[in-house]
Design an enzyme around this catalytic site. Sequence first.
Site: not given
Lengths: 279, 279
Positions: B257, B224, B148
């Site tokens: 995620h 995600d 991320s």
Amino acid sequence: MERTQRWRAHGGWQEVWRHQSQATGTSMEFSVFLPEAAAEARLPVVWFLSGLTCNWANVTEKGEFRAACARHGLIFVAPDTSPRGEGVPDDPEGAYDFGLGAGFYVDATRNPWARHYRMRSYLEQELPTLVAAQFPADMNRQGIMGHSMGGHGALTIALRNPDRFGAVSAFAPIAAPSDCPWGQKALGLYLGEDRGAWAEYDACRLIEAGHRVRALRVDQGAADGFLDEQLKPEALRKACERAGQPLELTLHEGYDHSYYFISTFMADHLNWHAARLKG
Amino acid sequence: MERTQRWRAHGGWQEVWRHQSQATGTSMEFSVFLPEAAAEARLPVVWFLSGLTCNWANVTEKGEFRAACARHGLIFVAPDTSPRGEGVPDDPEGAYDFGLGAGFYVDATRNPWARHYRMRSYLEQELPTLVAAQFPADMNRQGIMGHSMGGHGALTIALRNPDRFGAVSAFAPIAAPSDCPWGQKALGLYLGEDRGAWAEYDACRLIEAGHRVRALRVDQGAADGFLDEQLKPEALRKACERAGQPLELTLHEGYDHSYYFISTFMADHLNWHAARLKG
């Protein structure tokens, strides 16, 4: 029973479920990993019982079990360690080693604990029935493992139900709870001071009384700060030797009581269970 | 530099270190896994940069990297995501996506951020020097990965320093920070609203400007929740295609995620790095 969370993981699904428990009179949560193969076949089940202060999340996040469960096709169930919620009494002083997070896998007989602290009935009867009904689980092929207090739980549940479990293993179990401070406090409060009532919750005493399991493995960190006072694997070794109960006990230099220890040997344990459950 | 914690794990040592950073003017912590082979040889280093809100602990506890690092003989370093401590300003409203835990791997130029938020200098210069001096690390064989915001960090650090890194990979990176809310907020506050200054902190723009890396891999969960608004892997794909930068980008159905996604593909990433660092 309702699924509260799920994540795609290692080709399968890591799920969390909640249900109202008859045994404990509370809402209970557990996690279950369903490998990809669970979409097509009934799979063996491995139960993981956690240690003091834990709930399903600790091993689910830190246990590193999913890769091996995916490879072998094992369903992995991680229950909570005690009843929780409003009306469930806790340790009077809020100690970590009794009450919430510390059910010791017993059916309490003393008040105020007896009403909700019924983790033995929950794990021996209620939850297996729910798991069998909800998931593609082959309940004829079950293994059980646990850590510390949960190692105690795994050993005693397997010894009392040897036909149900093809294999039992433990990481740093409380092996002789009648003879250590954690066990004496918990069994004394949950069951009362008559030590006769403790025997069915003590792996060494169950073995001495003639209980046997088919396959028994224990791994213990040699640098575990609880080793001598609380865990006592040598007592288990002696009880097994006297009784002729086979035991694979390994002491690992430098390892402590943490999930760094558990996660290091988790795949070995699951390989070992798979060989005994699928053979 | 002092070691504050260590645990035996997967045959090696999982350690945590603390030191006073010249770059950030604060005390900084990072974790490092030293596989057993580190006792006898200089080993390649893989850096892992974490996402928003994380510190070294998240990947260290949940990342499932140690088995693969032990197998391949890789040192794994997990730094913090921002300076921390007294005197370090945070997001004025305490938001999770800026300030503490959200340094975005930049050297801030705007006040009050410029004094401590110097994660680029910390990671490009200071920490590699400390790692090289303290551990048996072969700094000629380095890989870098992240998740991320940390995927953004890994991509941009590697693109700016292509001779240093034999491979770069990312889980769900913020691939085009100039064009997403997380990136626009952070780069706007740390660097000011002149978007020219953002270019060296945007993987797509670095690639458009001619930067290249030897080996680039990205894995992205298709489920995600941040995919379309914040992560934008398609922008990275287009930038790489236009520039002739090879990219191995895989979208994984059902994955989100979380660390359940990261841990699923961590071993694949480390196998991939090992092949490129050890060949």
